[in-house]
Design an enzyme around this catalytic site. Structure first.
Site, PDB file in Angstrom:
ATOM      1  N   ASP A  32      -6.483  -6.710   4.147  1.00 26.59           N
ATOM      2  CA  ASP A  32      -5.854  -5.353   4.191  1.00 26.59           C
ATOM      3  C   ASP A  32      -5.987  -4.970   5.744  1.00 26.59           C
ATOM      4  O   ASP A  32      -6.954  -4.760   6.077  1.00 26.59           O
ATOM      5  CB  ASP A  32      -6.701  -4.551   3.363  1.00 26.59           C
ATOM      6  CG  ASP A  32      -6.167  -2.756   3.043  1.00 26.59           C
ATOM      7  OD1 ASP A  32      -4.910  -2.788   3.810  1.00 26.59           O
ATOM      8  OD2 ASP A  32      -6.881  -2.289   2.789  1.00 26.59           O
ATOM      9  N   SER A  73       2.749  -0.476   6.106  1.00 24.85           N
ATOM     10  CA  SER A  73       3.884  -0.305   6.774  1.00 24.85           C
ATOM     11  C   SER A  73       4.810  -1.397   6.825  1.00 24.85           C
ATOM     12  O   SER A  73       6.034  -1.492   7.247  1.00 24.85           O
ATOM     13  CB  SER A  73       3.328  -0.128   8.357  1.00 24.85           C
ATOM     14  OG  SER A  73       2.441  -0.959   8.736  1.00 24.85           O
ATOM     15  N   GLY A 128      -2.930   3.395   8.057  1.00 24.94           N
ATOM     16  CA  GLY A 128      -2.098   2.530   8.215  1.00 24.94           C
ATOM     17  C   GLY A 128      -1.486   2.277   9.385  1.00 24.94           C
ATOM     18  O   GLY A 128      -1.861   2.902  10.400  1.00 24.94           O
ATOM     19  N   MET A 163      -9.344   7.874  -0.097  1.00 19.54           N
ATOM     20  CA  MET A 163      -9.879   8.316   1.123  1.00 19.54           C
ATOM     21  C   MET A 163     -10.741   9.682   1.045  1.00 19.54           C
ATOM     22  O   MET A 163      -9.974  10.457   0.576  1.00 19.54           O
ATOM     23  CB  MET A 163      -9.140   8.320   2.352  1.00 19.54           C
ATOM     24  CG  MET A 163      -8.755   6.875   2.632  1.00 19.54           C
ATOM     25  SD  MET A 163      -7.618   6.832   4.283  1.00 19.54           S
ATOM     26  CE  MET A 163      -6.819   5.328   4.146  1.00 19.54           C
ATOM     27  N   ASP A 165      -5.047   3.301  -1.727  1.00 23.09           N
ATOM     28  CA  ASP A 165      -5.725   3.905  -0.903  1.00 23.09           C
ATOM     29  C   ASP A 165      -6.565   5.397  -0.978  1.00 23.09           C
ATOM     30  O   ASP A 165      -5.862   6.099  -0.686  1.00 23.09           O
ATOM     31  CB  ASP A 165      -5.570   3.874   0.554  1.00 23.09           C
ATOM     32  CG  ASP A 165      -5.279   2.236   0.978  1.00 23.09           C
ATOM     33  OD1 ASP A 165      -6.282   1.490   1.078  1.00 23.09           O
ATOM     34  OD2 ASP A 165      -3.983   1.941   1.399  1.00 23.09           O
ATOM     35  N   MET A 207     -11.441  -6.596   5.252  1.00 26.61           N
ATOM     36  CA  MET A 207     -10.603  -5.400   6.081  1.00 26.61           C
ATOM     37  C   MET A 207     -10.168  -6.010   7.452  1.00 26.61           C
ATOM     38  O   MET A 207     -11.195  -6.511   8.008  1.00 26.61           O
ATOM     39  CB  MET A 207     -11.560  -4.225   6.635  1.00 26.61           C
ATOM     40  CG  MET A 207     -11.425  -3.293   4.992  1.00 26.61           C
ATOM     41  SD  MET A 207      -9.917  -2.790   4.048  1.00 26.61           S
ATOM     42  CE  MET A 207      -8.804  -1.932   5.426  1.00 26.61           C
ATOM     43  N   HIS A 258      -1.433  -1.339  -4.079  1.00 31.25           N
ATOM     44  CA  HIS A 258      -2.652  -1.052  -3.547  1.00 31.25           C
ATOM     45  C   HIS A 258      -2.725   0.567  -3.147  1.00 31.25           C
ATOM     46  O   HIS A 258      -1.852   1.012  -2.544  1.00 31.25           O
ATOM     47  CB  HIS A 258      -2.754  -1.742  -2.275  1.00 31.25           C
ATOM     48  CG  HIS A 258      -4.130  -1.603  -1.396  1.00 31.25           C
ATOM     49  ND1 HIS A 258      -5.257  -2.485  -1.809  1.00 31.25           N
ATOM     50  CD2 HIS A 258      -4.482  -0.880  -0.330  1.00 31.25           C
ATOM     51  CE1 HIS A 258      -6.064  -2.119  -1.023  1.00 31.25           C
ATOM     52  NE2 HIS A 258      -5.673  -1.186  -0.286  1.00 31.25           N
ATOM     53  N   MET A 299     -12.170   4.223  -0.246  1.00 31.10           N
ATOM     54  CA  MET A 299     -12.975   4.398   1.046  1.00 31.10           C
ATOM     55  C   MET A 299     -13.650   5.530   0.923  1.00 31.10           C
ATOM     56  O   MET A 299     -13.305   6.620   1.677  1.00 31.10           O
ATOM     57  CB  MET A 299     -11.687   4.146   1.957  1.00 31.10           C
ATOM     58  CG  MET A 299     -11.337   2.827   2.286  1.00 31.10           C
ATOM     59  SD  MET A 299      -9.853   2.790   3.094  1.00 31.10           S
ATOM     60  CE  MET A 299      -8.677   3.021   1.802  1.00 31.10           C
ATOM     61  N   HIS A 318      -8.286   0.979  -4.022  1.00 31.82           N
ATOM     62  CA  HIS A 318      -9.225   0.700  -2.629  1.00 31.82           C
ATOM     63  C   HIS A 318     -10.141   2.099  -2.317  1.00 31.82           C
ATOM     64  O   HIS A 318      -9.422   2.993  -1.872  1.00 31.82           O
ATOM     65  CB  HIS A 318      -8.408   0.106  -1.669  1.00 31.82           C
ATOM     66  CG  HIS A 318      -9.301  -0.073  -0.192  1.00 31.82           C
ATOM     67  ND1 HIS A 318      -8.620  -0.008   0.971  1.00 31.82           N
ATOM     68  CD2 HIS A 318     -10.768  -0.072  -0.018  1.00 31.82           C
ATOM     69  CE1 HIS A 318      -9.556  -0.384   1.849  1.00 31.82           C
ATOM     70  NE2 HIS A 318     -10.894  -0.469   1.196  1.00 31.82           N
ATOM     71  N   SER A 370       0.827  -1.237  -0.102  1.00 33.05           N
ATOM     72  CA  SER A 370       0.091   0.060  -0.030  1.00 33.05           C
ATOM     73  C   SER A 370       0.886   1.263   0.121  1.00 33.05           C
ATOM     74  O   SER A 370       1.605   1.453   0.689  1.00 33.05           O
ATOM     75  CB  SER A 370      -0.939  -0.037   1.315  1.00 33.05           C
ATOM     76  OG  SER A 370      -1.325   1.318   1.373  1.00 33.05           O
TER      77      SER A 370
HETATM   78  C1  DX5 Z   1      -6.144   1.244   5.776  1.00 29.27           C
HETATM   79  C2  DX5 Z   1      -5.895   0.822   4.429  1.00 29.27           C
HETATM   80  C3  DX5 Z   1      -4.547  -0.127   4.306  1.00 29.27           C
HETATM   81  C4  DX5 Z   1      -3.253   0.443   5.013  1.00 29.27           C
HETATM   82  C5  DX5 Z   1      -2.557  -0.778   5.487  1.00 29.27           C
HETATM   83  O1  DX5 Z   1      -7.582   1.796   5.877  1.00 29.27           O
HETATM   84  O2  DX5 Z   1      -6.999   0.366   3.542  1.00 29.27           O
HETATM   85  O3  DX5 Z   1      -4.438  -0.239   2.724  1.00 29.27           O
HETATM   86  O4  DX5 Z   1      -2.624   0.998   3.969  1.00 29.27           O
HETATM   87  O5  DX5 Z   1      -1.546  -0.332   6.129  1.00 29.27           O
HETATM   88  P1  DX5 Z   1      -0.766  -1.198   6.936  1.00 29.27           P
HETATM   89  O6  DX5 Z   1      -0.651  -2.450   6.306  1.00 29.27           O
HETATM   90  O7  DX5 Z   1       0.034  -0.543   7.691  1.00 29.27           O
HETATM   91  O8  DX5 Z   1      -1.908  -1.828   7.999  1.00 29.27           O
HETATM   92 ZN    ZN Z   2      -6.582  -0.464   1.635  1.00 31.34          ZN
END
Ligand code: DX5
Ligand code: ZN
Length: 226
Positions: free
Chosen positions: A179, A202, A148, A41, A39, A141, A37, A72, A70, A14
């Site tokens: 995820d 991360s 993250g 938002m 994200d 999820m 990936h 959100m 993805h 991600s």
């Molecule tokens: C959180 C995101 C994830 C996030 C995951 O809402 O959808 O894709 O980047 O991060 P890690 O792997 O650090 O949990």
């Molecule tokens: Zn995600």
């Protein structure tokens, strides 16, 4: 015993954990990934704000690996098709944000993208099982979406198992993605439960060598899938 061929373990880092001011070089650091990936938002569906369509359109032009978007975001029935039009590999919407998920999944496929549907940790899979043939990917999820670096929620493991049983039982080709909080430890539990596509933010970009982190995660996941 029913025969099940070994699933391929896919690692999709991600870029939420990447350096947002150097995205092109950050993509080059994960060229051995199966997908990237992305994200999106909107500070409405989740309490955080990242990037939107113009940035995703540029990423699509320069990325060495396929884009796994993805979303959100609220109002996703209106926005998701535009991401498919950008030419990305897959577009995943949250079922909690969609008014017409069947129509939306069909629209994504019609526009050339794989259709993904995401569920928050507390959203049950059972009401949506009849929708599986409409989907290419189911995203379960393993943290509350938005940030993250959160800890993997083991309470989602039974849902992953039920989803795997439903996908195998229906004989459909639907990838199960997880995820949130995926590490070299948690990937084993998620893979044993039946997931095969793993998002890791991360635990990839937080390492000195993201490419090595991808290989290590893939090896752990593949072992658990075998
Ligand atoms: C959180 C995101 C994830 C996030 C995951 O809402 O959808 O894709 O980047 O991060 P890690 O792997 O650090 O949990
Ligand atoms: Zn995600």
């Amino acid at each position: 015993m029913s025969e099940r061929h070994t699933m391929q373990c896919c690692i999709n880092p991600s870029i939420l954990s990447a350096d947002f001011v150097n995205l092109e070089s950050e993509l080059a650091r994960i060229a051995n990934a199966d997908g990237v990936h992305v994200d999106v938002m909107d500070n409405h569906f989740v309490p955080n704000l990242t990037i939107g369509l113009p940035v995703v359109e540029r990423l699509q032009k320069v990325s060495p690996v396929p884009l796994d978007v993805h979303l959100m975001i609220s109002d996703v029935d209106r926005w998701a098709p535009l991401y498919a039009d950008a030419g990305v590999s897959s577009v995943t919407f949250h079922v909690e944000a969609s008014d017409a998920p069947v129509k939306l999944a069909r629209e994504l496929r019609a526009r050339g993208a794989k259709a993904g549907m995401a569920l928050r940790p507390a959203t049950p899979i059972e009401p949506y099982l009849d929708m599986l043939p409409e989907l290419d990917m189911l995203l379960l999820m393993t943290v509350e979406p938005g940030f993250g670096g959160q800890a993997f929620l083991d309470i989602v493991l039974p849902k992953i198992r039920r989803a795997r049983a439903a996908v195998d039982g229906a004989g459909v080709d639907v990838a199960i993605q997880v995820d949130g909080g995926v590490t070299e430890e948690t990937i084993v539990r998620a893979a044993e439960a039946g997931a095969s596509v793993f998002v890791a933010g991360s635990s990839v970009y937080g390492k000195p060598s993201p490419a090595q982190a991808i290989d290590a995660l893939r090896a752990r996941g593949q072992l658990a899938l075998a």
